[in-house]
Scaffold this motif. Structure first.
Motif, PDB file in Angstrom:
ATOM      1  N   ARG A  95       0.793  -1.226   0.000  1.00  0.00           N
ATOM      2  CA  ARG A  95       0.000   0.000   0.000  1.00  0.00           C
ATOM      3  C   ARG A  95       0.829   1.283   0.000  1.00  0.00           C
ATOM      4  N   TYR A  96       2.130   1.178   0.201  1.00  0.00           N
ATOM      5  CA  TYR A  96       2.920   2.382   0.448  1.00  0.00           C
ATOM      6  C   TYR A  96       2.844   3.374  -0.711  1.00  0.00           C
ATOM      7  N   ILE A  97       2.895   2.870  -1.946  1.00  0.00           N
ATOM      8  CA  ILE A  97       2.961   3.757  -3.108  1.00  0.00           C
ATOM      9  C   ILE A  97       1.698   4.602  -3.218  1.00  0.00           C
ATOM     10  N   GLU A  98       0.533   3.951  -3.157  1.00  0.00           N
ATOM     11  CA  GLU A  98      -0.694   4.720  -3.323  1.00  0.00           C
ATOM     12  C   GLU A  98      -0.913   5.667  -2.153  1.00  0.00           C
ATOM     13  N   GLU A  99      -0.455   5.278  -0.976  1.00  0.00           N
ATOM     14  CA  GLU A  99      -0.564   6.185   0.162  1.00  0.00           C
ATOM     15  C   GLU A  99       0.342   7.403  -0.028  1.00  0.00           C
ATOM     16  N   ALA A 100       1.509   7.183  -0.650  1.00  0.00           N
ATOM     17  CA  ALA A 100       2.453   8.277  -0.834  1.00  0.00           C
ATOM     18  C   ALA A 100       1.949   9.306  -1.840  1.00  0.00           C
ATOM     19  N   TYR A 113      -3.366   7.856  -4.316  1.00  0.00           N
ATOM     20  CA  TYR A 113      -4.100   7.169  -5.382  1.00  0.00           C
ATOM     21  C   TYR A 113      -4.707   5.888  -4.817  1.00  0.00           C
ATOM     22  N   THR A 114      -5.916   5.560  -5.253  1.00  0.00           N
ATOM     23  CA  THR A 114      -6.598   4.361  -4.752  1.00  0.00           C
ATOM     24  C   THR A 114      -6.574   3.266  -5.809  1.00  0.00           C
ATOM     25  N   THR A 115      -6.045   2.131  -5.440  1.00  0.00           N
ATOM     26  CA  THR A 115      -5.955   0.988  -6.351  1.00  0.00           C
ATOM     27  C   THR A 115      -7.128   0.049  -6.125  1.00  0.00           C
TER      28      THR A 115
END
Length: 531
Positions: free
Chosen positions: A129-134, A137-139
Motif C-alpha cells: 500500500r505504500y505507493i498509493e498512500e504516498a 491514489y486508490t488501487t
C-alpha cells in the motif's frame, strides 16, 4: 416501450435474436482486432527507439490505452540491488521509485513467474500500500505479468491498474502476454545499449581523470627536477676540476663525459616536461574558446536581444584575456621554398647520415599561416623521418594543392610504426621504440627516437591555426615488433639484397593539410562577422 440494448443482453446473459447476436460478435471481434493492431503498432514504434526512458513512456501510454486501464507501471529488475524500479511510478515521469524485488503483487509475479490478476487489490494480503498512500491514489483492480529475456531470465514486471470497466479479463491477459513477449526483446536490447553507453562514459571519465593526473605528474616532475639537476651539475663541475688536479686522476675524467651526456638528457627531459605542460594549458584554453564558439553557433539562430549579444562578446573578450598572447604572426607565403630550406637544414644537422632527400610538387602553392610554426613543424617531421630511416634510405617531401587545400607530405621509407603504437603518436611524451634501445643515441641518429613532443605540439598548433595533421604507416615486414631491431644500414640487412627491396617493406607518411588561401580568407571573414 424501452428499446433493448443488445450489448446489455449479452452482458446479462438474456437471449437475443440471432441477428443481434451476430452484431455483438462482430463488434467484439472488431474491438479485439483494433487492440491487436494497436499492440503491433506499438511494437513497431518501440523498435525504432533504443532510448530506454523514451521506450518506457511509449509502452505505458499505448498499453494503458489498448487495455483500457487507468494506470500502467513497468518495473525493471536491478540485479545489483535486488530491487524492482521504475521512473514512471503511476506515470509520474522522472520520479524514480524502487522497492525490494519480493514486495507486493509485482514482487510475487516477478519471483514466481506467474501472472497475478486481482479484482480488489486491498483484499489481497500481498498488496503493497505504500505507493498509493504516498501519492494519494486508490488501487482497485490490478494485473501483474512478468516478462522475460531471450535466455529466460526475468527482466521485470508489467503492471496494469484499475480497469475502467469491471476487472481485467482473460483476453486482457492474452493481449498483455503477447505484448510482453514482443516488447521484452526491445527492452533487453535497450538495456544492453544503455549498459554499453554507461561503460563508455565511465571509461571516458576515467581516461580524463588519468590524463589530468598525468598532467599533474609531469608538472610536478618538471619543477622537482629543475633545482636538483642544477645542483648536481654544479657539484660535478667542481669535482671534475679537483680530480683533474690530482695525480693519476686522468683515467677517471672519462666518466665525467658520460655523466655529462646523461645530465644533458635529464635537462632535456625537464625542459620538455615544461613544454608539454605549456602545450596542455594552451590546448585547454583553446578548448574553452572553442566551446564558447560552438555554444554561440547553436543559439545564434534564436531571437537574442542586443544587450545579450553584447554580454556574450564581453564574455569572449574576458576569456581571451586569460590566454597568453601569441607572438607569432600569420602571413601568406609559398610552401615549396620552406620545404627546401627545411631539407637543407636537416642535411646540415645530420652530416653523418647517408639519407637521400627528394622534393617534388607544386612550387607555387601558397598558404596563410605563421611561417615560423611551419618551419618548426617541417624540421620536426624531417628529423623524425631521418631517425626512422636506415642509412642508404630515402625521405620524400611533396607539396600538392587543389582549390580547397594545400598538403605537404613527409614520407620516410624506414621501419614504420606498429599497429598498437599508431593511436598514441600524437599524445605527447610517447615514443614508438623501447627506451633502452635509444637511450644513448644523439639527435638524427638512426633509432634515436624521441619523446613525441614535436608531434603533440603540431596537434596543438593544428587546433589553434586551423590545419590538420594525419599519418599513415606500415611496419617493416621483417621487424614486426618494437623489440625487433633494424641494423640501421640497408647494406647490413640480412633480409634484403637491394635498396629497392628495403623501400618496399615499410615506412611512414605524415600529412600537414592547410586550407588554401581563398578558403582561409573565407573562413576568417565568417569568424570575424560572428559575435
Amino acid at each position: 416501450m424501452t428499446e433493448r440494448n443488445p450489448e446489455d443482453d449479452f452482458k446479462t446473459g438474456l437471449p437475443e435474436p440471432p441477428g443481434e447476436q451476430l452484431l455483438v460478435c462482430e463488434r467484439a471481434l472488431s474491438t479485439s482486432e483494433r487492440k491487436l493492431s494497436s499492440m503491433l503498432e506499438l511494437g513497431r514504434l518501440i523498435g525504432l527507439d533504443l532510448n530506454l526512458d523514451d521506450m518506457l513512456i511509449q509502452i505505458a501510454s499505448k498499453a494503458k490505452e489498448v487495455l483500457e486501464a487507468d494506470r500502467f507501471n513497468l518495473l525493471l529488475y536491478d540485479p545489483k540491488t535486488d530491487e524492482l524500479w521504475t521512473k514512471m511510478v503511476f506515470e509520474i515521469e522522472g520520479r524514480e521509485f524502487r522497492t525490494p524485488s519480493h514486495v507486493g503483487l509485482a514482487g510475487y509475479a516477478f519471483h514466481t513467474g506467474q501472472t497475478v490478476n486481482v479484482e480488489d487489490a486491498h483484499e489481497d494480503p500481498r498488496f503493497f500500500r505504500y505507493i498509493e498512500e504516498a501519492i494519494g491514489y486508490t488501487t482497485k483492480s490490478m494485473l501483474c505479468m512478468p516478462f522475460f529475456s531471450r535466455s529466460g531470465a526475468v527482466l521485470g514486471v508489467m503492471q496494469l491498474i484499475n480497469k475502467r470497466e469491471g476487472r481485467f479479463t482473460a483476453e486482457d491477459e492474452t493481449l498483455l502476454r503477447m505484448f510482453t513477449n514482443h516488447a521484452s526483446v526491445f527492452i533487453e536490447i535497450a538495456q544492453l545499449q544503455k549498459e554499453r553507453m554507461d561503460t563508455l562514459e565511465e571509461s571516458r571519465r576515467e581516461l580524463a581523470r588519468l590524463n589530468k593526473a598525468k598532467g599533474k605528474a609531469l608538472d610536478h616532475l618538471s619543477h622537482e627536477l629543475k633545482t636538483p639537476l642544477a645542483l648536481i651539475q654544479g657539484y660535478l663541475r667542481i669535482l671534475k676540476r679537483k680530480i683533474s688536479k690530482e695525480p693519476g686522476g686522468g683515467p677517471v675524467l672519462g666518466y665525467f663525459d658520460i655523466l655529462k651526456h646523461y645530465m644533458t638528457r635529464l635537462f632535456e627531459v625537464q625542459k620538455e616536461c615544461e613544454k608539454i605542460m605549456l602545450a596542455y594549458r594552451e590546448m585547454e584554453e583553446e578548448n574553452l574558446v572553442d566551446e564558447l564558439e560552438n555554444l554561440w553557433k547553436k543559439i545564434e539562430g534564436m531571437d537574442i536581444p542586443v544587450d545579450t549579444r553584447e554580454h556574450w562578446q564581453t564574455l569572449k573578450e574576458c576569456v581571451a584575456s586569460y590566454i597568453p598572447p601569441d607572438s607569432r604572426s600569420e602571413s601568406m607565403f609559398l610552401l615549396y621554398p620552406v620545404a627546401q630550406k627545411a631539407i637543407a637544414d636537416t642535411r646540415a644537422n645530420a652530416p653523418h647520415r647517408d639519407i637521400e632527400f627528394r622534393l617534388t610538387g607544386d612550387e607555387d602553392a601558397s598558404i596563410f599561416m605563421d611561417v615560423v610554426v611551419v618551419r618548426d613543424m617541417m624540421a620536426g617531421l624531417l628529423k623524425n623521418a631521418v631517425e626512422n630511416t636506415p642509412d642508404g634510405g630515402l625521405v620524400e617531401v611533396s607539396v600538392t594543392a587543389d582549390e580547397r587545400n594545400v598538403t605537404v607530405a613527409v614520407r620516410d621509407y624506414g621501419i614504420g610504426i606498429t599497429e598498437q603504437n599508431k593511436e598514441h603518436v600524437f599524445e605527447g611524451f610517447f615514443h614508438t621504440q623501447e627506451t633502452d634501445l635509444y637511450g644513448s643515441k644523439n639527435a638524427y641518429d638512426f633509432g634515436a627516437g624521441g619523446k613525441g613532443l614535436d608531434l603533440f605540439q603540431m596537434k596543438v598548433y593544428g587546433r589553434r591555426f586551423g590545419f590538420d595533421i594525419s599519418m599513415k604507416s606500415s611496419r617493416c615486414v621483417h621487424i614486426p615488433t618494437d623489440r625487433d631491431l633494424c641494423p640501421g644500414r640497408i647494406s647490413e640487412c640480412r633480409f634484403v639484397s637491394r635498396r629497392q627491396d628495403c623501400l618496399e617493406t615499410g615506412g611512414t607518411t605524415f600529412y600537414l593539410t592547410f586550407p588554401a588561401v581563398k578558403e582561409y580568407l573565407k573562413t576568417s571573414s565568417r569568424d570575424e562577422s560572428t559575435p
